[in-house]
Design an enzyme around this catalytic site. Structure first.
Site, PDB file in Angstrom:
ATOM      1  N   HIS A  43      60.409   7.291  41.093  1.00 14.49           N
ATOM      2  CA  HIS A  43      61.114   6.013  41.246  1.00 14.49           C
ATOM      3  C   HIS A  43      61.616   5.910  42.689  1.00 14.49           C
ATOM      4  CE1 HIS A  43      64.052   2.888  39.309  1.00 14.49           C
ATOM      5  NE2 HIS A  43      63.771   2.575  40.558  1.00 14.49           N
ATOM      6  N   HIS A  50      65.958   9.736  47.345  1.00 14.87           N
ATOM      7  CA  HIS A  50      65.346  10.871  46.638  1.00 14.87           C
ATOM      8  C   HIS A  50      63.848  10.857  46.912  1.00 14.87           C
ATOM      9  CE1 HIS A  50      65.225   7.593  43.750  1.00 14.87           C
ATOM     10  NE2 HIS A  50      66.503   7.732  43.458  1.00 14.87           N
ATOM     11  N   GLU A  70      57.983   3.780  39.056  1.00 11.78           N
ATOM     12  CA  GLU A  70      59.022   2.843  38.642  1.00 11.78           C
ATOM     13  C   GLU A  70      59.652   2.201  39.864  1.00 11.78           C
ATOM     14  OE1 GLU A  70      60.716   5.268  34.720  1.00 11.78           O
ATOM     15  OE2 GLU A  70      61.934   5.122  36.536  1.00 11.78           O
ATOM     16  N   THR A 101      71.634   4.335  39.480  1.00  8.02           N
ATOM     17  CA  THR A 101      70.576   4.595  38.514  1.00  8.02           C
ATOM     18  C   THR A 101      70.375   3.336  37.685  1.00  8.02           C
ATOM     19  OG1 THR A 101      69.783   6.102  36.775  1.00  8.02           O
ATOM     20  CG2 THR A 101      72.118   5.510  36.720  1.00  8.02           C
ATOM     21  N   HIS A 192      65.630   7.077  29.649  1.00  6.98           N
ATOM     22  CA  HIS A 192      66.996   7.105  30.170  1.00  6.98           C
ATOM     23  C   HIS A 192      67.910   7.887  29.231  1.00  6.98           C
ATOM     24  CE1 HIS A 192      69.475   5.641  33.541  1.00  6.98           C
ATOM     25  NE2 HIS A 192      70.475   5.910  32.713  1.00  6.98           N
ATOM     26  N   ASP A 193      68.420   8.983  29.751  1.00 10.52           N
ATOM     27  CA  ASP A 193      69.362   9.858  29.040  1.00 10.52           C
ATOM     28  C   ASP A 193      68.772  10.517  27.792  1.00 10.52           C
ATOM     29  OD1 ASP A 193      71.250   9.410  30.955  1.00 10.52           O
ATOM     30  OD2 ASP A 193      72.490   8.059  29.757  1.00 10.52           O
ATOM     31  N   GLY A 215      63.718  12.771  33.306  1.00  8.05           N
ATOM     32  CA  GLY A 215      63.905  13.445  34.577  1.00  8.05           C
ATOM     33  C   GLY A 215      65.187  14.242  34.652  1.00  8.05           C
ATOM     34  N   HIS A 216      66.325  13.555  34.716  1.00  8.89           N
ATOM     35  CA  HIS A 216      67.598  14.217  34.989  1.00  8.89           C
ATOM     36  C   HIS A 216      67.892  15.355  34.014  1.00  8.89           C
ATOM     37  CE1 HIS A 216      71.678  14.568  36.564  1.00  8.89           C
ATOM     38  NE2 HIS A 216      72.086  14.650  35.312  1.00  8.89           N
TER      39      HIS A 216
END
Length: 239
Positions: A43, A50, A70, A101, A192-193, A215-216
């Site tokens: 992204h 990043h 993305e 984010t 997401h999350d 990802g995270h």
């Protein structure tokens, strides 16, 4: 089978915090594939805080599975990058400039005309298109009118409610949105999350998910559990 696409942005965040090329994000992409991921997601943002645009170009050259980019298509720089690199999929996200984010999906009714136009640009280039949407029936129905191939359900709300212990309430709007998308002929991604505590439950209740992008949480788990082991652990949640 639901595919796992590993978002490697956090590897780039760590690299950029120190300078140099450690960790090497190109190797992180190659290793994600080697360790069993079905694809890689990046992204890039305009400030390149990043993933950098040149990272994206380099990763495209070595990718052997699926590549998903993305970003916000209102930024011409992003559109040009996607058309240059021709990933397998572009995921359109309505981020504001400088946003930390992604935190919401498209209003597919208000922005329908714009989405129709920009989606056609990518589809004419042979790129599959997915758009970020909240789990709202009206937004899913609006998405179906834009020409997109898929939607990506924005799952922060699911993750927060799931963490509170109310699993049924967490999943209900996502099941409804996914069922509506399926009846309208849309593919369904999610992201997401998502993590090792909530991913399996999501998959069990939406078994026809095409892809999840993570990802995270995955990178955080990898610090303790190891990168290869973590990729495989996430894959097992999708069986």
């Amino acid at each position: 089978m639901t595919k796992l696409s590993v978002n490697i942005n956090k590897f780039a965040t760590l690299r950029n915090s120190r300078g140099g090329n450690n960790p090497d994000v190109i190797k992180a992409a190659m290793d994600a594939e080697r360790f069993g991921a079905d694809g890689v997601t990046v992204h890039p943002r305009p400030d390149e805080r990043h993933i950098r645009y040149d990272d994206t170009r380099a990763i495209r050259k070595i990718i052997t599975t699926e590549f998903n980019i993305e970003g916000n298509p209102t930024e011409q720089k992003f559109v040009d990058l996607v058309l240059e690199t021709k990933p397998h999929q572009v995921t359109l996200v309505p981020d504001a400039l400088g946003q930390l984010t992604s935190d919401h999906g498209w209003d597919t009714i208000k922005h329908q005309s714009y989405l129709i136009d920009i989606i056609s640009v990518f589809k004419k280039a042979g790129i599959r298109v997915s758009i970020f949407v909240d789990p709202v029936i009206d937004m899913v129905e609006g998405a179906a009118l834009t020409g997109t191939d898929r939607i990506e359900l924005y799952t922060e709300g699911y993750a927060k409610t799931f963490a509170s212990g109310n699993h049924a309430a967490a999943i209900a709007p996502y099941v409804a949105a996914a069922e509506k998308a399926k009846t309208l002929g849309l593919g369904i991604n999610a992201g997401h999350d998502l993590d090792l505590t909530n991913l399996k439950y999501l998959k069990q209740h939406i078994p026809y998910l095409d892809e999840v992008s993570i990802g995270h949480a995955l990178v955080c788990d990898a610090i303790y559990l190891g990168y290869e082991n973590t990729v495989q652990m996430y894959k097992r949640q999708l069986i």
